[in-house]
Design a protein around this motif. Structure first.
Motif, PDB file in Angstrom:
ATOM      1  N   ASP A  23      -2.973  -1.408  12.069  1.00  0.00           N
ATOM      2  CA  ASP A  23      -3.527  -2.320  11.069  1.00  0.00           C
ATOM      3  C   ASP A  23      -4.171  -1.553   9.917  1.00  0.00           C
ATOM      4  O   ASP A  23      -4.072  -1.957   8.760  1.00  0.00           O
ATOM      5  CB  ASP A  23      -4.567  -3.250  11.710  1.00  0.00           C
ATOM      6  CG  ASP A  23      -3.919  -4.270  12.645  1.00  0.00           C
ATOM      7  OD1 ASP A  23      -2.705  -4.502  12.490  1.00  0.00           O
ATOM      8  OD2 ASP A  23      -4.616  -4.805  13.509  1.00  0.00           O
ATOM      9  N   THR A  24      -4.848  -0.460  10.238  1.00  0.00           N
ATOM     10  CA  THR A  24      -5.486   0.352   9.196  1.00  0.00           C
ATOM     11  C   THR A  24      -4.438   0.945   8.265  1.00  0.00           C
ATOM     12  O   THR A  24      -4.617   0.979   7.049  1.00  0.00           O
ATOM     13  CB  THR A  24      -6.324   1.481   9.825  1.00  0.00           C
ATOM     14  OG1 THR A  24      -7.319   0.914  10.679  1.00  0.00           O
ATOM     15  CG2 THR A  24      -7.011   2.319   8.751  1.00  0.00           C
ATOM     16  N   ALA A  25      -3.320   1.392   8.830  1.00  0.00           N
ATOM     17  CA  ALA A  25      -2.257   1.995   8.028  1.00  0.00           C
ATOM     18  C   ALA A  25      -1.651   0.992   7.041  1.00  0.00           C
ATOM     19  O   ALA A  25      -1.110   1.379   6.003  1.00  0.00           O
ATOM     20  CB  ALA A  25      -1.165   2.549   8.932  1.00  0.00           C
ATOM     21  N   ASN A 167       7.150  -2.648   3.894  1.00  0.00           N
ATOM     22  CA  ASN A 167       6.736  -3.825   4.659  1.00  0.00           C
ATOM     23  C   ASN A 167       5.212  -3.858   4.813  1.00  0.00           C
ATOM     24  O   ASN A 167       4.666  -3.620   5.892  1.00  0.00           O
ATOM     25  CB  ASN A 167       7.418  -3.830   6.033  1.00  0.00           C
ATOM     26  CG  ASN A 167       7.115  -5.101   6.812  1.00  0.00           C
ATOM     27  OD1 ASN A 167       6.816  -6.148   6.241  1.00  0.00           O
ATOM     28  ND2 ASN A 167       7.163  -5.005   8.132  1.00  0.00           N
ATOM     29  N   LYS A 168       4.545  -4.133   3.700  1.00  0.00           N
ATOM     30  CA  LYS A 168       3.086  -4.239   3.707  1.00  0.00           C
ATOM     31  C   LYS A 168       2.676  -5.386   2.807  1.00  0.00           C
ATOM     32  O   LYS A 168       3.444  -5.797   1.926  1.00  0.00           O
ATOM     33  CB  LYS A 168       2.439  -2.927   3.244  1.00  0.00           C
ATOM     34  CG  LYS A 168       2.599  -1.787   4.244  1.00  0.00           C
ATOM     35  CD  LYS A 168       1.885  -0.519   3.822  1.00  0.00           C
ATOM     36  CE  LYS A 168       2.037   0.562   4.903  1.00  0.00           C
ATOM     37  NZ  LYS A 168       1.393   1.832   4.508  1.00  0.00           N
ATOM     38  N   GLN A 169       1.471  -5.903   3.040  1.00  0.00           N
ATOM     39  CA  GLN A 169       0.982  -7.023   2.232  1.00  0.00           C
ATOM     40  C   GLN A 169       0.478  -6.499   0.893  1.00  0.00           C
ATOM     41  O   GLN A 169      -0.566  -5.854   0.818  1.00  0.00           O
ATOM     42  CB  GLN A 169      -0.134  -7.764   2.962  1.00  0.00           C
ATOM     43  CG  GLN A 169      -0.603  -9.005   2.217  1.00  0.00           C
ATOM     44  CD  GLN A 169      -1.721  -9.733   2.938  1.00  0.00           C
ATOM     45  OE1 GLN A 169      -2.194  -9.275   3.966  1.00  0.00           O
ATOM     46  NE2 GLN A 169      -2.140 -10.862   2.394  1.00  0.00           N
ATOM     47  N   PHE A 170       1.223  -6.797  -0.149  1.00  0.00           N
ATOM     48  CA  PHE A 170       0.852  -6.302  -1.466  1.00  0.00           C
ATOM     49  C   PHE A 170      -0.123  -7.249  -2.142  1.00  0.00           C
ATOM     50  O   PHE A 170       0.136  -8.445  -2.295  1.00  0.00           O
ATOM     51  CB  PHE A 170       2.102  -6.137  -2.339  1.00  0.00           C
ATOM     52  CG  PHE A 170       2.817  -4.840  -2.114  1.00  0.00           C
ATOM     53  CD1 PHE A 170       2.491  -3.715  -2.856  1.00  0.00           C
ATOM     54  CD2 PHE A 170       3.792  -4.736  -1.145  1.00  0.00           C
ATOM     55  CE1 PHE A 170       3.135  -2.519  -2.645  1.00  0.00           C
ATOM     56  CE2 PHE A 170       4.448  -3.540  -0.920  1.00  0.00           C
ATOM     57  CZ  PHE A 170       4.118  -2.425  -1.669  1.00  0.00           C
ATOM     58  N   ARG A 171      -1.252  -6.694  -2.494  1.00  0.00           N
ATOM     59  CA  ARG A 171      -2.245  -7.362  -3.334  1.00  0.00           C
ATOM     60  C   ARG A 171      -2.974  -6.257  -4.071  1.00  0.00           C
ATOM     61  O   ARG A 171      -2.822  -5.073  -3.750  1.00  0.00           O
ATOM     62  CB  ARG A 171      -3.199  -8.219  -2.502  1.00  0.00           C
ATOM     63  CG  ARG A 171      -3.966  -7.480  -1.439  1.00  0.00           C
ATOM     64  CD  ARG A 171      -4.658  -8.442  -0.475  1.00  0.00           C
ATOM     65  NE  ARG A 171      -5.517  -7.725   0.462  1.00  0.00           N
ATOM     66  CZ  ARG A 171      -6.823  -7.578   0.339  1.00  0.00           C
ATOM     67  NH1 ARG A 171      -7.434  -8.104  -0.719  1.00  0.00           N
ATOM     68  NH2 ARG A 171      -7.533  -6.931   1.217  1.00  0.00           N
ATOM     69  N   THR A 172      -3.744  -6.607  -5.061  1.00  0.00           N
ATOM     70  CA  THR A 172      -4.333  -5.591  -5.931  1.00  0.00           C
ATOM     71  C   THR A 172      -5.182  -4.582  -5.165  1.00  0.00           C
ATOM     72  O   THR A 172      -5.206  -3.407  -5.503  1.00  0.00           O
ATOM     73  CB  THR A 172      -5.180  -6.262  -7.032  1.00  0.00           C
ATOM     74  OG1 THR A 172      -4.483  -7.393  -7.538  1.00  0.00           O
ATOM     75  CG2 THR A 172      -5.430  -5.300  -8.173  1.00  0.00           C
ATOM     76  N   HIS A 211      -8.638   7.365   9.521  1.00  0.00           N
ATOM     77  CA  HIS A 211      -7.232   7.252   9.877  1.00  0.00           C
ATOM     78  C   HIS A 211      -6.412   8.366   9.232  1.00  0.00           C
ATOM     79  O   HIS A 211      -5.597   9.022   9.891  1.00  0.00           O
ATOM     80  CB  HIS A 211      -6.685   5.889   9.444  1.00  0.00           C
ATOM     81  CG  HIS A 211      -5.298   5.614   9.902  1.00  0.00           C
ATOM     82  ND1 HIS A 211      -4.197   5.923   9.144  1.00  0.00           N
ATOM     83  CD2 HIS A 211      -4.814   5.064  11.045  1.00  0.00           C
ATOM     84  CE1 HIS A 211      -3.098   5.582   9.797  1.00  0.00           C
ATOM     85  NE2 HIS A 211      -3.450   5.054  10.944  1.00  0.00           N
ATOM     86  N   VAL A 212      -6.637   8.603   7.945  1.00  0.00           N
ATOM     87  CA  VAL A 212      -5.893   9.630   7.217  1.00  0.00           C
ATOM     88  C   VAL A 212      -6.250  11.021   7.720  1.00  0.00           C
ATOM     89  O   VAL A 212      -5.380  11.847   7.993  1.00  0.00           O
ATOM     90  CB  VAL A 212      -6.152   9.528   5.696  1.00  0.00           C
ATOM     91  CG1 VAL A 212      -5.508  10.692   4.960  1.00  0.00           C
ATOM     92  CG2 VAL A 212      -5.611   8.209   5.155  1.00  0.00           C
ATOM     93  N   THR A 213      -7.549  11.279   7.863  1.00  0.00           N
ATOM     94  CA  THR A 213      -7.974  12.629   8.262  1.00  0.00           C
ATOM     95  C   THR A 213      -7.614  12.933   9.712  1.00  0.00           C
ATOM     96  O   THR A 213      -7.363  14.089  10.059  1.00  0.00           O
ATOM     97  CB  THR A 213      -9.494  12.809   8.059  1.00  0.00           C
ATOM     98  OG1 THR A 213     -10.205  11.753   8.720  1.00  0.00           O
ATOM     99  CG2 THR A 213      -9.837  12.801   6.581  1.00  0.00           C
ATOM    100  N   SER A 214      -7.558  11.906  10.565  1.00  0.00           N
ATOM    101  CA  SER A 214      -7.156  12.159  11.956  1.00  0.00           C
ATOM    102  C   SER A 214      -5.684  12.564  11.997  1.00  0.00           C
ATOM    103  O   SER A 214      -5.288  13.435  12.773  1.00  0.00           O
ATOM    104  CB  SER A 214      -7.384  10.915  12.824  1.00  0.00           C
ATOM    105  OG  SER A 214      -6.571   9.838  12.385  1.00  0.00           O
ATOM    106  N   GLY A 215      -4.880  11.938  11.129  1.00  0.00           N
ATOM    107  CA  GLY A 215      -3.475  12.330  11.031  1.00  0.00           C
ATOM    108  C   GLY A 215      -3.325  13.746  10.523  1.00  0.00           C
ATOM    109  O   GLY A 215      -2.460  14.501  10.988  1.00  0.00           O
ATOM    110  N   MET A 216      -4.176  14.128   9.578  1.00  0.00           N
ATOM    111  CA  MET A 216      -4.147  15.494   9.049  1.00  0.00           C
ATOM    112  C   MET A 216      -4.528  16.491  10.130  1.00  0.00           C
ATOM    113  O   MET A 216      -3.940  17.565  10.233  1.00  0.00           O
ATOM    114  CB  MET A 216      -5.107  15.609   7.852  1.00  0.00           C
ATOM    115  CG  MET A 216      -4.667  14.838   6.623  1.00  0.00           C
ATOM    116  SD  MET A 216      -6.005  14.679   5.400  1.00  0.00           S
ATOM    117  CE  MET A 216      -6.347  16.407   5.058  1.00  0.00           C
TER     118      MET A 216
END
Length: 234
Positions: A23-25, A167-172, A211-216
């Motif tokens: 969900d975070t991604a 495939n993501k919900q696009f909004r501003t 989330h990003v830094t854990s992937g890094m």
């Protein structure tokens, strides 16, 4: 005497599962996804919306903050934007709005801008001058000097996003969240990111950052393992 005056209500701690969830991604665009999205943005016929989308994605401004920008707030020489107001439009009617202070006191800030944003803004300025649009205090004022409705900007982002294979919900707000992820991926400190996007506390910002830094870290661990294995095999 107020019996609850000295009470302390602890905040719910974020779990690793929450920070690493799918969900975070979905809250932001990966670098390759942003590149694909912007390729369609470049084809959009309206230069105001094109420039707005780039400005939000590369500064992390809130949509209302971006729409409210005036020329006096933007210094292209020093490459900085001063954010001190937002647009409030209760009925989402073109031209029917008022300028109000930002969401919080911490939202009043100055943001350094990249050459990409500087060039996009210069192109918009030249376009307005060439087309002899009405003079306006607003950076993103249209040919009559009226800034766009945030709701219409949101719809534009959705329409452009629908053209992609993402495939993501696009909004501003996905642009703002993408900016947070880009800074995290670049190794920028969480506190600096919070200040840049005008957040004092934000579960969303923290989730994206972790989330990003854990992937890094996972990628770095794999590289270290390969290096250590190579070393032992020599």
């Amino acid at each position: 005497m107020n019996p609850v005056e000295a009470t302390f209500v602890p905040k719910k701690k974020m779990t690793l599962e929450e920070a690493s969830s799918e969900d975070t991604a979905k809250l932001y665009l990966e670098t390759n996804e942003l590149k694909e999205f912007l390729s369609y943005v470049d084809k959009h016929r309206n230069i105001i919306y094109r420039t707005l989308i780039y400005a939000i994605a590369f500064t992390g401004m809130r949509p209302g903050e971006a729409v409210a920008l005036k020329y006096e707030d933007v210094d292209l020489e020093k490459k900085v934007i001063h954010i001190n107001k937002t647009v409030y439009a209760k009925k989402s009617i073109r031209g029917d709005f008022e300028l109000t202070p930002p969401k919080t006191a911490g939202s009043i800030r100055s943001v350094d801008i990249d050459n990409i944003v500087v060039e996009k803004l210069k192109q918009l300025y030249k376009w307005r001058e060439y087309r002899e649009w009405a003079k306006s205090d607003f950076v993103f004022g249209d040919k009559e000097g009226i800034p766009p409705i945030v709701k219409m900007l949101n719809q534009t982002v959705r329409r452009i996003g629908a053209l992609t294979d993402i495939n993501k919900q696009f909004r501003t707000y996905i642009l703002r969240h993408t900016h947070i992820s880009l800074l995290a991926e670049a190794g920028v400190d969480l506190n600096f990111i919070m200040n840049r996007v005008g957040h004092k506390n934000s579960d969303t910002t923290t989730k994206i950052y972790l989330h990003v830094t854990s992937g890094m870290r996972m990628a770095a661990t794999e590289r270290m393992h390969d290096k250590f294995t190579e070393l032992l095999e020599e």
